[in-house]
Design a protein around this motif. Structure first.
Motif, PDB file in Angstrom:
ATOM      1  N   MET A   1      -8.471  12.426 -32.611  1.00 17.27           N
ATOM      2  CA  MET A   1      -7.065  12.434 -32.176  1.00 17.27           C
ATOM      3  C   MET A   1      -6.089  12.713 -33.311  1.00 17.27           C
ATOM      4  SD  MET A   1      -7.244  11.897 -28.916  1.00 17.27           S
ATOM      5  CE  MET A   1      -5.611  11.375 -28.408  1.00 17.27           C
ATOM      6  N   LYS A   2      -6.568  13.292 -34.405  1.00 18.03           N
ATOM      7  CA  LYS A   2      -5.683  13.516 -35.551  1.00 18.03           C
ATOM      8  C   LYS A   2      -5.275  14.977 -35.709  1.00 18.03           C
ATOM      9  CE  LYS A   2      -7.068   9.343 -37.927  1.00 18.03           C
ATOM     10  NZ  LYS A   2      -7.711   8.704 -39.094  1.00 18.03           N
ATOM     11  N   VAL A   3      -5.895  15.853 -34.935  1.00 20.20           N
ATOM     12  CA  VAL A   3      -5.426  17.235 -34.822  1.00 20.20           C
ATOM     13  C   VAL A   3      -5.470  17.584 -33.335  1.00 20.20           C
ATOM     14  CG1 VAL A   3      -5.761  19.651 -35.436  1.00 20.20           C
ATOM     15  CG2 VAL A   3      -6.286  17.868 -37.110  1.00 20.20           C
ATOM     16  N   LEU A   4      -4.303  17.694 -32.713  1.00 15.47           N
ATOM     17  CA  LEU A   4      -4.220  17.987 -31.287  1.00 15.47           C
ATOM     18  C   LEU A   4      -3.586  19.357 -31.089  1.00 15.47           C
ATOM     19  CD1 LEU A   4      -2.960  14.545 -29.888  1.00 15.47           C
ATOM     20  CD2 LEU A   4      -5.301  15.414 -29.950  1.00 15.47           C
ATOM     21  N   LYS A   5      -4.202  20.139 -30.218  1.00 15.96           N
ATOM     22  CA  LYS A   5      -3.709  21.483 -29.932  1.00 15.96           C
ATOM     23  C   LYS A   5      -3.299  21.562 -28.469  1.00 15.96           C
ATOM     24  CE  LYS A   5      -6.436  24.881 -28.915  1.00 15.96           C
ATOM     25  NZ  LYS A   5      -7.390  26.001 -28.859  1.00 15.96           N
ATOM     26  N   LYS A   6      -2.026  21.867 -28.226  1.00 14.37           N
ATOM     27  CA  LYS A   6      -1.547  22.070 -26.858  1.00 14.37           C
ATOM     28  C   LYS A   6      -1.385  23.562 -26.617  1.00 14.37           C
ATOM     29  CE  LYS A   6       2.699  20.831 -25.645  1.00 14.37           C
ATOM     30  NZ  LYS A   6       3.808  19.947 -25.236  1.00 14.37           N
ATOM     31  N   ILE A   7      -2.103  24.091 -25.640  1.00 14.35           N
ATOM     32  CA  ILE A   7      -2.104  25.531 -25.373  1.00 14.35           C
ATOM     33  C   ILE A   7      -0.896  25.886 -24.519  1.00 14.35           C
ATOM     34  CG2 ILE A   7      -3.393  27.455 -24.374  1.00 14.35           C
ATOM     35  CD1 ILE A   7      -5.960  25.826 -24.870  1.00 14.35           C
TER      36      ILE A   7
ATOM     37  N   THR B   1       0.858  -1.185   0.000  1.00 15.85           N
ATOM     38  CA  THR B   1       0.000   0.000   0.000  1.00 15.85           C
ATOM     39  C   THR B   1       0.895   1.235   0.000  1.00 15.85           C
ATOM     40  OG1 THR B   1      -1.780  -1.117   1.172  1.00 15.85           O
ATOM     41  CG2 THR B   1      -1.744   1.281   1.296  1.00 15.85           C
ATOM     42  N   LEU B   2       0.564   2.203  -0.863  1.00 15.33           N
ATOM     43  CA  LEU B   2       1.418   3.385  -1.009  1.00 15.33           C
ATOM     44  C   LEU B   2       0.715   4.625  -0.474  1.00 15.33           C
ATOM     45  CD1 LEU B   2       2.738   2.926  -4.677  1.00 15.33           C
ATOM     46  CD2 LEU B   2       3.731   2.059  -2.546  1.00 15.33           C
ATOM     47  N   SER B   3       1.542   5.559   0.036  1.00 11.58           N
ATOM     48  CA  SER B   3       1.073   6.899   0.388  1.00 11.58           C
ATOM     49  C   SER B   3       1.819   7.874  -0.510  1.00 11.58           C
ATOM     50  CB  SER B   3       1.345   7.199   1.857  1.00 11.58           C
ATOM     51  OG  SER B   3       0.991   8.535   2.162  1.00 11.58           O
ATOM     52  N   ILE B   4       1.049   8.669  -1.280  1.00  7.96           N
ATOM     53  CA  ILE B   4       1.663   9.579  -2.251  1.00  7.96           C
ATOM     54  C   ILE B   4       1.316  11.021  -1.887  1.00  7.96           C
ATOM     55  CG2 ILE B   4       1.884  10.168  -4.690  1.00  7.96           C
ATOM     56  CD1 ILE B   4       0.755   7.408  -5.384  1.00  7.96           C
ATOM     57  N   ASP B   5       2.336  11.811  -1.569  1.00  9.64           N
ATOM     58  CA  ASP B   5       2.145  13.257  -1.431  1.00  9.64           C
ATOM     59  C   ASP B   5       2.299  13.858  -2.821  1.00  9.64           C
ATOM     60  OD1 ASP B   5       1.901  13.219   1.389  1.00  9.64           O
ATOM     61  OD2 ASP B   5       4.059  13.155   1.624  1.00  9.64           O
ATOM     62  N   VAL B   6       1.254  14.520  -3.322  1.00  5.92           N
ATOM     63  CA  VAL B   6       1.275  14.975  -4.706  1.00  5.92           C
ATOM     64  C   VAL B   6       0.802  16.422  -4.802  1.00  5.92           C
ATOM     65  CG1 VAL B   6      -1.029  14.021  -5.130  1.00  5.92           C
ATOM     66  CG2 VAL B   6       0.469  14.472  -7.059  1.00  5.92           C
ATOM     67  N   GLU B   7       1.442  17.197  -5.682  1.00  5.21           N
ATOM     68  CA  GLU B   7       1.049  18.576  -5.954  1.00  5.21           C
ATOM     69  C   GLU B   7       1.034  18.791  -7.464  1.00  5.21           C
ATOM     70  OE1 GLU B   7       2.448  23.208  -5.054  1.00  5.21           O
ATOM     71  OE2 GLU B   7       3.601  21.525  -4.240  1.00  5.21           O
ATOM     72  N   LEU B   8      -0.075  19.314  -7.962  1.00  2.49           N
ATOM     73  CA  LEU B   8      -0.185  19.642  -9.386  1.00  2.49           C
ATOM     74  C   LEU B   8       0.316  21.071  -9.572  1.00  2.49           C
ATOM     75  CD1 LEU B   8      -1.019  19.027 -12.271  1.00  2.49           C
ATOM     76  CD2 LEU B   8      -3.374  19.634 -11.681  1.00  2.49           C
ATOM     77  N   LEU B   9       1.536  21.212 -10.094  1.00  7.09           N
ATOM     78  CA  LEU B   9       2.174  22.527 -10.198  1.00  7.09           C
ATOM     79  C   LEU B   9       1.610  23.352 -11.352  1.00  7.09           C
ATOM     80  CD1 LEU B   9       5.872  21.397  -9.595  1.00  7.09           C
ATOM     81  CD2 LEU B   9       4.310  22.446  -7.939  1.00  7.09           C
ATOM     82  N   SER B  10       1.423  22.719 -12.496  1.00  5.77           N
ATOM     83  CA  SER B  10       0.910  23.444 -13.666  1.00  5.77           C
ATOM     84  C   SER B  10       0.416  22.439 -14.694  1.00  5.77           C
ATOM     85  CB  SER B  10       1.999  24.329 -14.285  1.00  5.77           C
ATOM     86  OG  SER B  10       3.056  23.537 -14.797  1.00  5.77           O
ATOM     87  N   LEU B  11      -0.286  22.966 -15.692  1.00  8.75           N
ATOM     88  CA  LEU B  11      -0.692  22.086 -16.799  1.00  8.75           C
ATOM     89  C   LEU B  11      -0.824  22.893 -18.076  1.00  8.75           C
ATOM     90  CD1 LEU B  11      -3.935  22.384 -17.749  1.00  8.75           C
ATOM     91  CD2 LEU B  11      -4.315  21.309 -15.554  1.00  8.75           C
ATOM     92  N   LYS B  12      -0.629  22.195 -19.177  1.00 12.34           N
ATOM     93  CA  LYS B  12      -0.876  22.760 -20.506  1.00 12.34           C
ATOM     94  C   LYS B  12      -2.037  21.961 -21.117  1.00 12.34           C
ATOM     95  CE  LYS B  12       3.930  24.155 -21.356  1.00 12.34           C
ATOM     96  NZ  LYS B  12       4.664  23.443 -20.286  1.00 12.34           N
ATOM     97  N   PRO B  13      -3.190  22.600 -21.276  1.00 14.92           N
ATOM     98  CA  PRO B  13      -4.346  21.867 -21.812  1.00 14.92           C
ATOM     99  C   PRO B  13      -4.082  21.376 -23.231  1.00 14.92           C
ATOM    100  CG  PRO B  13      -5.008  23.985 -20.863  1.00 14.92           C
ATOM    101  CD  PRO B  13      -3.510  24.000 -20.973  1.00 14.92           C
ATOM    102  N   VAL B  14      -4.516  20.161 -23.518  1.00 15.79           N
ATOM    103  CA  VAL B  14      -4.435  19.595 -24.865  1.00 15.79           C
ATOM    104  C   VAL B  14      -5.855  19.332 -25.349  1.00 15.79           C
ATOM    105  CG1 VAL B  14      -3.596  17.694 -26.285  1.00 15.79           C
ATOM    106  CG2 VAL B  14      -2.169  18.577 -24.429  1.00 15.79           C
ATOM    107  N   VAL B  15      -6.162  19.849 -26.532  1.00 18.18           N
ATOM    108  CA  VAL B  15      -7.517  19.770 -27.082  1.00 18.18           C
ATOM    109  C   VAL B  15      -7.522  18.869 -28.309  1.00 18.18           C
ATOM    110  CG1 VAL B  15      -9.435  21.086 -28.058  1.00 18.18           C
ATOM    111  CG2 VAL B  15      -7.995  22.121 -26.283  1.00 18.18           C
ATOM    112  N   ASP B  16      -8.438  17.914 -28.337  1.00 24.07           N
ATOM    113  CA  ASP B  16      -8.649  17.073 -29.512  1.00 24.07           C
ATOM    114  C   ASP B  16      -9.568  17.854 -30.462  1.00 24.07           C
ATOM    115  OD1 ASP B  16      -9.157  15.165 -31.412  1.00 24.07           O
ATOM    116  OD2 ASP B  16     -10.110  13.731 -30.061  1.00 24.07           O
ATOM    117  N   VAL B  17      -8.970  18.552 -31.404  1.00 22.08           N
ATOM    118  CA  VAL B  17      -9.711  19.513 -32.240  1.00 22.08           C
ATOM    119  C   VAL B  17     -10.750  18.820 -33.103  1.00 22.08           C
ATOM    120  CG1 VAL B  17      -9.486  21.210 -34.101  1.00 22.08           C
ATOM    121  CG2 VAL B  17      -7.807  21.173 -32.237  1.00 22.08           C
TER     122      VAL B  17
END
Length: 627
Positions: A287-293, A267-283
Motif C-alpha cells: 500500500m505504499k505505491v498506489l496507481k489509479k488508472i 431493513t433497507l432496499s437499495i436501488d444501485v447502479e455502478l456508473l464507472s470506476l477507476k481501477p487502483v493498483v497496489d503496485v
C-alpha cells in the motif's frame, strides 16, 4: 437411458451445478466450470427426451435465445399451463394474462418444474412431463388426484439473477441488468448512483442523477454498500435488500439533508447502479505505491526490466505544489526500467503500465526520497514526503521475449546481462547485480534445448552467474544463499575452487568450522598455492584455536565443579542401619552415585587433555606462519 438437454452452462450455472455435486463422484474427465458440456445433442423442435434420472421428460416447442440458463435462487418470470396426461387443464397463467414470478428452489412451485426451468433459455417454450414424485405426490392438489403424473407447458420470459452476497440471507442482490467485464475492487474509485428506501417506501438517502464518486474501501453509506459494489460490474443495475446488521443496526440514522430518519433495526432496499470506476493498483503490495488508472492503455504488455520507456509526468507534493515536470517541452522523458534512474516508486509503477495509459501514482517516502531533503526546480521536498505523480506512458522499446529468441540469441543476451551485472558489482550495487545474474541464468537454464558447443557455453555462463551471485550474497551478508549458489556450482563442478572458497567463507560466518575446513582442504588439494584460500585457512586455524581455548576453559570449569562434588561425596558419613539387617538400599544408591561421579570426572579430565593438545597443535603452525 437418461440424457441431459442442458447443453451449455453460463458461468453462474456452472458454479451452481458444482455446489450441488458430490466431488467424490467425479471422475477424471470432469469439466471445468464454464465449459460447453455436450452430454447429448441439442433438442430439435418437436423432439422429446428424458432429461433427469428421476424421469422428467422435456419436449422442445420453441427454441430460446442466447446460451445462459437460470440457476437455483434466481427469480424467474414464466407463463405455464398445467394439465393431466389426458389433457385436462388444472392451472394456467395465460388465463389470467399475467405471467408468474417466483424464485427457483424456494419451494413456491413443484420440484419438477424447478428442475425443468433450469434447462431453459430466455424465450424458450417447452413441454415437461413430470412424475408424481416431483409434482404433487400423494397429497394431490385442486384438480390433481394423488400419485398423478403431470404435463407443464412453460415459456421462460425472463429471469433476474439473485446473489446472496454474505451467504447468510441478510444481504441479497437482485441483478436488473448486467454490466461489462470490469468488476469493482476494494481499492477502486467508483461513481455510483443509488436510492435507499425503508420498507414503507420512504426514500431515506439518494445520490444526484450523475452519481457520487468515492473509494470502495471508504465504507460509504453503510457496511452493505462496499460489499455489494465488490460484486458489481460497470453498468450493472441491481436492487439490494439488506437486513439491519449490514445497514444501520439498532442505532438507525438521524434525519439529514431533507431525508427522514432511518429507524432502529430497519431493513433497507437499495436501488444501485455502478456508473464507472477507476481501477487502483497496489503496485508494491504494501500500500505504499498506489496507481489509479485514469485512462486505460492498449495491448496487454507492460515494459520489462532493462527496457527504455518514454513518458511525460508532473510531480507534486501532497499539497499540490509542483516540483517537477518532464516530457512536455523538448521531447519525452526517457529512462530504463529497474536501473535506478528515477525514484523506485515511479520506476515500479511505470513497469505496470500499458502503452497509452495515463495514471495517478501516490508514492510513500519508502519508495520516494526517504529521509532526504531534496531540491527540484527550486522547490524543497521535505524529508519523509509523500509524492504525487501524473504519468503518461507514450512508448517503450520491446525486447524479444525469451521464447521468441534462438539459442544463439539467448547466449548473447545472457552474456550481455552478466557483464552488466559485473559492472554493477564493481560499483557496489550488489542487490541489482544479483538480479542481473538471476536474469542471465534464465536465458541459459538447463531446460533450454542447447546442443554441442552451445551447451558448453550455456553451462559456463550458468556457473559464472551462480558464482557471481554467491559473491553478491556474501557482500549482502546473506550467507544461506551464498551456500545455496555455491552448492549449485559444486553439483556440476565438484572441485570449483571459487565455489569452495566462498562456501567456506559462509560456513565460517555460521561458525560451522568443520564444514568450512572440509571445503578449504578440498580447495587446497586442487590449487595448493592459491593465496586467498591459504589466507582463509590461516583464519580458520586461528578461529579453531580460539574455539578450542574456550572449550578447554569450559571443560576445566566443569571438571572443577565435579571435583568439588566428589570431595563432598567422599566425606559424607555412612548411613547407619537401623531395625533389621536388610536396610532400605540407601547405601547402595550412595555408592552407585559415587562411582558415576568418578567415571564422569575421569571423562572430563580426558576431554580437557584432548582439547589442550588440540589447542597446542593449532597454535604451533600459526606461530610459524606469522614470523
Amino acid at each position: 437411458m437418461v440424457h441431459s438437454s442442458r447443453l451449455t452452462f453460463s458461468a453462474s450455472a456452472a458454479r451452481a451445478a458444482a455446489r450441488d455435486t458430490n466431488l467424490g463422484d467425479l471422475d477424471d474427465d470432469e469439466e471445468e466450470p464454464g465449459e460447453v458440456i455436450e452430454s447429448a445433442p441439442p433438442l430439435r423442435v418437436g423432439e422429446e427426451r428424458e432429461i433427469t434420472a428421476s424421469g422428467i421428460k422435456k419436449k422442445l416447442l420453441k427454441p430460446g435465445h442466447g446460451w445462459e440458463t437460470p440457476v437455483s435462487g434466481d427469480e424467474v418470470t414464466v407463463h405455464y399451463v398445467g394439465s393431466l396426461l389426458d389433457g385436462t387443464k388444472f392451472v394456467s397463467t395465460r388465463d389470467k394474462s399475467e405471467p408468474l414470478t417466483f424464485t427457483l428452489g424456494s419451494g413456491e412451485e413443484v420440484i419438477g418444474l424447478d428442475q425443468g426451468i433450469i434447462t431453459m433459455k430466455k424465450g424458450e417454450v417447452a413441454l415437461f412431463t413430470l412424475p408424481s414424485s416431483l409434482a404433487y405426490g400423494s397429497a394431490g392438489a385442486d384438480g390433481v388426484p394423488p400419485y398423478t403424473d403431470l404435463k407443464f407447458e412453460v415459456e421462460l420470459i425472463s429471469w433476474l439473477t439473485v446473489v446472496d452476497i454474505c451467504k447468510d440471507g441478510a444481504l441479497v442482490k437482485k441483478i436488473l441488468s448486467g454490466g461489462g467485464d470490469r468488476q469493482a475492487g476494494d481499492l477502486d474509485e467508483v461513481r455510483v448512483k443509488y436510492q435507499v428506501k425503508i420498507l414503507d417506501g420512504s426514500v431515506v438517502a439518494e445520490t444526484p442523477e450523475e452519481g457520487l464518486e468515492f473509494y470502495v474501501n471508504e465504507g460509504h453509506l453503510c457496511p452493505a454498500l462496499p460489499k455489494v459494489l465488490k460484486t458489481m460490474k460497470v453498468g450493472e443495475k441491481a436492487v439490494v435488500t439488506t437486513q439491519p446488521q449490514y445497514a444501520f443496526g439498532e442505532e438507525g440514522k438521524d434525519a439529514r439533508e431533507g431525508y427522514p430518519p432511518i429507524p432502529s433495526n430497519a431493513t433497507l432496499s437499495i436501488d444501485v447502479e455502478l456508473l464507472s470506476l477507476k481501477p487502483v493498483v497496489d503496485v508494491t503490495g504494501d500500500m505504499k505505491v498506489l496507481k489509479k488508472i485514469m485512462r486505460e492503455g492498449v495491448g496487454t504488455r507492460a515494459p520489462h526490466e532493462g527496457e527504455t520507456v518514454r513518458i511525460r509526468y508532473r510531480a507534486m507534493l501532497e499539497d499540490g505544489i509542483l516540483f517537477e515536470k518532464l516530457g512536455f517541452d523538448g521531447g519525452l522523458f526517457e529512462f530504463v526500467i529497474d536501473e535506478e534512474q528515477v525514484i523506485s516508486g515511479l520506476d515500479r509503477a511505470v513497469a505496470t503500465m500499458l502503452k497509452g495509459e495515463y495514471s495517478q501514482v501516490t508514492v510513500k517516502p519508502e519508495y520516494g526520497f526517504g529521509n532526504d531533503v531534496v531540491i527540484r526546480d527550486s522547490v524543497t521536498i521535505p524529508a519523509c514526503s509523500t509524492l504525487m505523480y501524473e504519468v503518461e506512458l507514450l512508448d517503450f522499446t520491446e525486447e524479444k521475449e525469451e521464447w521468441e529468441m534462438s539459442t544463439s540469441e539467448k547466449l548473447e543476451a545472457a552474456e550481455k546481462i552478466k557483464n552488466f551485472g559485473n559492472e554493477l558489482y564493481k560499483i557496489g550495487k550488489f542487490q541489482r547485480a544479483a538480479k542481473k545474474y538471476d536474469k542471465a541464468v534464465n536465458y541459459v537454464s538447463d531446460n533450454e534445448p542447447f546442443e554441442g558447443g552451445e551447451e558448453r557455453l550455456a553451462k559456463t555462463l550458468r556457473v559464472s552467474c551462480w558464482l557471481n551471485h554467491a559473491a553478491c550474497c556474501l557482500k549482502l551478508k546473506d550467507f544461506q544463499e551464498t551456500i545455496r549458489f555455491c552448492s549449485m556450482v559444486l553439483d556440476v563442478e565438484f572441485c570449483n575452487v571459487k565455489a569452495l572458497y566462498r562456501r567456506a567463507q559462509a560456513y565460517i560466518e555460521f561458525s560451522d568450522l568443520d564444514l568450512a575446513k572440509m571445503d578449504i582442504l578440498r580447495a587446497l588439494e586442487v590449487d595448493p598455492q592459491n593465496r586467498e584460500v591459504k589466507s582463509l585457512h590461516m583464519t580458520l586455524k586461528q578461529l579453531q584455536a580460539e574455539s578450542n581455548k574456550r572449550d578447554a576453559k569450559l571443560y576445566a570449569s566443569i571438571l572443577g565443579r565435579m571435583s568439588n562434588d566428589t570431595g563432598v561425596a567422599s566425606k559424607r558419613p555412612k548411613v547407619e542401619r537401623s531395625g533389621s539387617d536388610e536396610g532400605d538400599g540407601s547405601e547402595v544408591q550412595a555408592m552407585t552415585s559415587e562411582h558415576q561421579m568418578e567415571h564422569e570426572f575421569e571423562k572430563a579430565e580426558e576431554k580437557v587433555r584432548d582439547v589442550e593438545a588440540c589447542a597446542r597443535e593449532t597454535e604451533a603452525p600459526l606461530a610459524t606462519g606469522t614470523r
